[in-house]
Design a protein around this motif. Structure first.
Motif, mmCIF file in Angstrom:
data_model
loop_
_atom_site.group_PDB
_atom_site.id
_atom_site.type_symbol
_atom_site.label_atom_id
_atom_site.label_comp_id
_atom_site.label_asym_id
_atom_site.label_seq_id
_atom_site.Cartn_x
_atom_site.Cartn_y
_atom_site.Cartn_z
ATOM 1 N N UNK A 61 2.684 -18.825 13.757
ATOM 2 C CA UNK A 61 3.020 -17.348 14.063
ATOM 3 C C UNK A 61 2.498 -16.449 13.209
ATOM 4 N N UNK A 62 2.263 -16.865 11.885
ATOM 5 C CA UNK A 62 1.321 -15.973 11.144
ATOM 6 C C UNK A 62 -0.025 -15.703 11.453
ATOM 7 N N UNK A 63 -0.849 -16.927 11.773
ATOM 8 C CA UNK A 63 -1.904 -16.900 12.484
ATOM 9 C C UNK A 63 -1.993 -16.101 13.672
ATOM 10 N N UNK A 64 -1.139 -16.204 14.753
ATOM 11 C CA UNK A 64 -1.103 -15.636 15.884
ATOM 12 C C UNK A 64 -0.924 -14.283 15.607
ATOM 13 N N UNK A 65 -0.172 -13.666 14.569
ATOM 14 C CA UNK A 65 0.073 -12.209 14.342
ATOM 15 C C UNK A 65 -1.120 -11.538 13.887
ATOM 16 N N UNK A 118 -5.637 -8.142 14.871
ATOM 17 C CA UNK A 118 -6.920 -7.975 14.667
ATOM 18 C C UNK A 118 -7.551 -7.284 15.907
ATOM 19 N N UNK A 119 -7.087 -8.012 17.045
ATOM 20 C CA UNK A 119 -7.428 -7.442 18.436
ATOM 21 C C UNK A 119 -7.135 -6.168 18.602
ATOM 22 N N UNK A 120 -5.772 -5.743 18.423
ATOM 23 C CA UNK A 120 -5.292 -4.342 18.421
ATOM 24 C C UNK A 120 -6.140 -3.351 17.685
ATOM 25 N N UNK A 121 -6.704 -3.618 16.416
ATOM 26 C CA UNK A 121 -7.420 -3.040 15.584
ATOM 27 C C UNK A 121 -8.832 -2.712 16.100
ATOM 28 N N UNK A 151 -4.286 -12.687 14.296
ATOM 29 C CA UNK A 151 -5.044 -12.498 15.535
ATOM 30 C C UNK A 151 -4.879 -11.244 16.324
ATOM 31 N N UNK A 152 -3.685 -11.136 16.686
ATOM 32 C CA UNK A 152 -3.197 -10.178 17.456
ATOM 33 C C UNK A 152 -3.331 -8.691 16.928
#
Length: 272
Positions: A248-252, A257-260, A254-255
């Motif tokens: 969940x931490x890795x997914x959060x 980073x994509x939003x940024x 990455x998400x």
């Protein structure tokens, strides 16, 4: 914890590696204890033998017989006795156990030790050389002569090897092989011996002789599979929460980073 695991993925590898090592160690311990057991099973005869009763006097309700075996149970049944008759069984040469619920399913009983905290739930046997019951309440008396012999004919013992196990089992049988003189009497309410006319009495004992002693064994493959599956299940439960937190931490991350990356940079202009 999520941040720590996301920044340090080696923590997850360490947990998984530690779990696998513990699984292997505990699995080997279970397997070795299964293969090399210190317990031995032994089997004895569990034969019911009818006693040949000898009447002391003609037309008198007094009989006797002699036993010289290793005995667990003694059962005596009386039919045709008049009202108010008491059955008395006296053993010369040993003490034995009796309680009205002994050998019956109506209530639990305990003949090995006194349990004062459970007297309302478990009936404790009385030990003595003689016992008596009123035939108005029940027409059968069941007694237990030895608590060391296997009641069902199967027992277990702990020993270093097969020879020691054989010796220990034989000692148990020898210690419980006694010559006992049994006297069975029927008395009226005044304590007098009644007439044997119309009275039918039957008495049996359960004897034990050694048949075999063998090492206690389980199927090592089956037990190893069961133990391995149990250990894997336990450690899987222990690893689920850290793994969920890690992914969940890795997914959060990455998400975020994509939003940024999708968010355009704002240009700050100096006010003129």
């Amino acid at each position: 914890m999520e941040k720590s695991m996301s920044r340090n993925p080696n923590m997850l590898r360490t947990l998984i590696g530690l779990g696998l090592v513990l699984i292997i160690i505990l699995g080997y311990a279970v397997h070795s204890n299964t293969v090399d057991s210190e317990y031995y099973m032994y089997e004895t005869t569990n034969s019911e033998q009818k006693n040949e009763l000898i009447q002391l006097e003609e037309n008198s309700s007094e009989w006797y017989f002699v036993s010289d075996n290793a005995i667990t149970w003694i059962n005596t049944t009386v039919e045709g006795a008049p009202q108010g008759t008491t059955l008395v069984i006296d053993a010369s040469g040993t003490e034995w156990y009796h309680t009205p619920s002994l050998g019956q399913d109506e209530r639990d009983f305990n003949c090995k030790e006194f349990a004062p905290d459970y007297v309302d739930l478990i009936e404790t046997c009385i030990r003595g050389s003689f016992h008596e019951i009123s035939l108005d309440e029940q027409n059968i008396m069941i007694g237990l002569v030895s608590t060391e012999l296997p009641i069902g004919g199967l027992g277990s013992i702990q020993a270093d090897n097969l020879a020691e196990a054989n010796k220990s089992v034989q000692e148990i049988l020898d210690e419980n092989t006694k010559t006992i003189s049994w006297k069975i009497s029927l008395k009226d309410s005044n304590g007098e011996i009644i007439s044997s006319e119309g009275v039918l009495i039957n008495s049996t004992i359960t004897t034990h002789e050694l048949i075999l002693v063998e090492e206690f064994k389980l199927d090592p493959i089956q037990e190893s599979i069961y133990s391995f599956a149990t250990l894997v299940g336990c450690f899987t439960l222990l690893l689920i929460l850290p793994m969920i937190a890690y992914f969940s931490a890795v997914y959060k991350e990455k998400r975020d980073e994509e939003v940024r990356l999708r968010t355009p940079e704002l240009e700050i202009k100096d006010k003129e």
